[in-house]
Design an enzyme around this catalytic site. Sequence first.
Site, PDB file in Angstrom:
ATOM      1  N   ASP A   1      -9.272   4.000  -1.898  1.00 42.67           N
ATOM      2  CA  ASP A   1      -9.551   5.123  -1.012  1.00 42.67           C
ATOM      3  C   ASP A   1      -9.152   6.437  -1.659  1.00 42.67           C
ATOM      4  O   ASP A   1      -8.358   6.468  -2.587  1.00 42.67           O
ATOM      5  CB  ASP A   1      -8.697   5.013   0.263  1.00 42.67           C
TER       6      ASP A   1
ATOM      7  N   LYS B   1     -13.733   9.197   0.556  1.00 42.63           N
ATOM      8  CA  LYS B   1     -14.481  10.439   0.716  1.00 42.63           C
ATOM      9  C   LYS B   1     -14.408  11.262  -0.571  1.00 42.63           C
ATOM     10  O   LYS B   1     -13.383  11.303  -1.224  1.00 42.63           O
ATOM     11  CB  LYS B   1     -13.821  11.229   1.843  1.00 42.63           C
TER      12      LYS B   1
ATOM     13  N   MET C   1      -4.071  11.624  11.500  1.00 40.33           N
ATOM     14  CA  MET C   1      -5.413  12.232  11.458  1.00 40.33           C
ATOM     15  C   MET C   1      -5.620  13.252  12.570  1.00 40.33           C
ATOM     16  O   MET C   1      -6.730  13.424  13.051  1.00 40.33           O
ATOM     17  CB  MET C   1      -6.498  11.134  11.575  1.00 40.33           C
TER      18      MET C   1
HETATM   19  N1  SAH Z   1      -2.890   3.548   6.542  1.00 45.07           N
HETATM   20  C1  SAH Z   1      -2.353   4.881   6.443  1.00 45.07           C
HETATM   21  C2  SAH Z   1      -2.992   5.827   7.422  1.00 45.07           C
HETATM   22  C3  SAH Z   1      -4.471   6.064   7.164  1.00 45.07           C
HETATM   23  S1  SAH Z   1      -5.142   7.270   8.244  1.00 45.07           S
HETATM   24  C4  SAH Z   1      -0.822   4.824   6.652  1.00 45.07           C
HETATM   25  O1  SAH Z   1      -0.296   3.789   7.028  1.00 45.07           O
HETATM   26  O2  SAH Z   1      -0.164   5.829   6.386  1.00 45.07           O
HETATM   27  C5  SAH Z   1      -4.969   8.750   7.286  1.00 45.07           C
HETATM   28  C6  SAH Z   1      -3.899   9.634   7.901  1.00 45.07           C
HETATM   29  O3  SAH Z   1      -2.624   9.176   7.493  1.00 45.07           O
HETATM   30  C7  SAH Z   1      -3.942  11.078   7.466  1.00 45.07           C
HETATM   31  O4  SAH Z   1      -4.885  11.816   8.194  1.00 45.07           O
HETATM   32  C8  SAH Z   1      -2.521  11.513   7.750  1.00 45.07           C
HETATM   33  O5  SAH Z   1      -2.340  11.731   9.132  1.00 45.07           O
HETATM   34  C9  SAH Z   1      -1.738  10.266   7.393  1.00 45.07           C
HETATM   35  N2  SAH Z   1      -1.195  10.300   6.016  1.00 45.07           N
HETATM   36  C10 SAH Z   1      -1.473   9.462   5.012  1.00 45.07           C
HETATM   37  N3  SAH Z   1      -0.723   9.749   3.914  1.00 45.07           N
HETATM   38  C11 SAH Z   1       0.054  10.791   4.254  1.00 45.07           C
HETATM   39  C12 SAH Z   1       1.052  11.551   3.583  1.00 45.07           C
HETATM   40  N4  SAH Z   1       1.434  11.286   2.327  1.00 45.07           N
HETATM   41  N5  SAH Z   1       1.648  12.563   4.261  1.00 45.07           N
HETATM   42  C13 SAH Z   1       1.312  12.839   5.534  1.00 45.07           C
HETATM   43  N6  SAH Z   1       0.381  12.159   6.217  1.00 45.07           N
HETATM   44  C14 SAH Z   1      -0.242  11.147   5.589  1.00 45.07           C
END
Ligand code: SAH
Length: 314
Positions: free
Chosen positions: A40, A62, A175
């Site tokens: 991803d 994306k 998100m």
């Molecule tokens: N599976 C992922 C989430 C995927 S959805 C998890 O467990 O973290 C994608 C969302 O995750 C983003 O829009 C944001 O809200 C959050 N996200 C992912 N990585 C991040 C990071 N390093 N810092 C802050 N938010 C993060």
Amino acid sequence: MSVTDNATKVYLVGAGPGNPCLLSKKAERCIQQADVILYDQLVHPFILQLSRLDAEWVHVGKTPYTKYMRQERINELLVEKAQQYRYVVRLKGGDPAVFGRVAEEVDTLRAHGINFEIVPGITAASAAISQLGRGLTERQVSTNITFTTGHFKDNVENEIDITTLENGGTLAIYMGVKRLPLLMDEIMTKVGIDYPVAVIFNATRPNQHIIGGTVTTIADKIAQLPERPGPGVTIVGEVVRDVEAIKPETNVAPEMVLLTGDRTRCIDVAYDIFEQGGAALIDDRATSALHPSQHDILTAWLEKFNFTSERTIE
Ligand code: SAH
């Protein structure tokens, strides 16, 4: 009937919040052994460089020019690659089980009789709260936590679950940065309490950026940012009180080092750079064994990043 044999396995691997030092040992081993990695957008490029030189890299996230690859297409690709290779890694940001659509991919693999294993990762909310020196739960402050999303399928205006807040818990919104004004209004209308809020962008990465406020002030503070700093997770509740006072300093000029040389030797150096709050990428395009997909993807990244220094590792 399956066309894959029993030795084939698909690993659905959580890459954590983006800092390679926060990969699990198992995740690192999966990446090192993979024949192919489907990844991803959220996965840091260096994390892929832990792979074999001859592993195929397939981007299924994306890009600036395309919208998200449809989940159905990702599912098809997973099956195709499992028919082509023995060791398939599906690499996802954070934990595959938290807003990672892992169940849909697992259903597809099950339907095709393909072996699989889920490797958990550190989810964004855990990464984010670690940076504040607090807990997602705290004795006598917050006894429960809800992971929710501010983004809904087909933009149907679902409501966020505020029962957690009403019960004195912590709400972590994934998100949701774009819809923050709406979400905060909803909390104010429904509960009417101006809870502390923190938005943590790029948690644990060199460009981490933290903003603290309350339900009524946070949206304006975010709107004042010159640009959107990347993925952000919003935490609402007493555990994020006084964030502006306790947050770590923003690294205004994080180091971004371009390493050239043998990949194995560069990896150790890169890990040290990440540990010190910087980031690194290895240009090993001179290696003849490099898979063409790695060559192309690396070339695109090298054009995109601004490096602060270059080092050749002998
Ligand atoms: N599976 C992922 C989430 C995927 S959805 C998890 O467990 O973290 C994608 C969302 O995750 C983003 O829009 C944001 O809200 C959050 N996200 C992912 N990585 C991040 C990071 N390093 N810092 C802050 N938010 C993060």
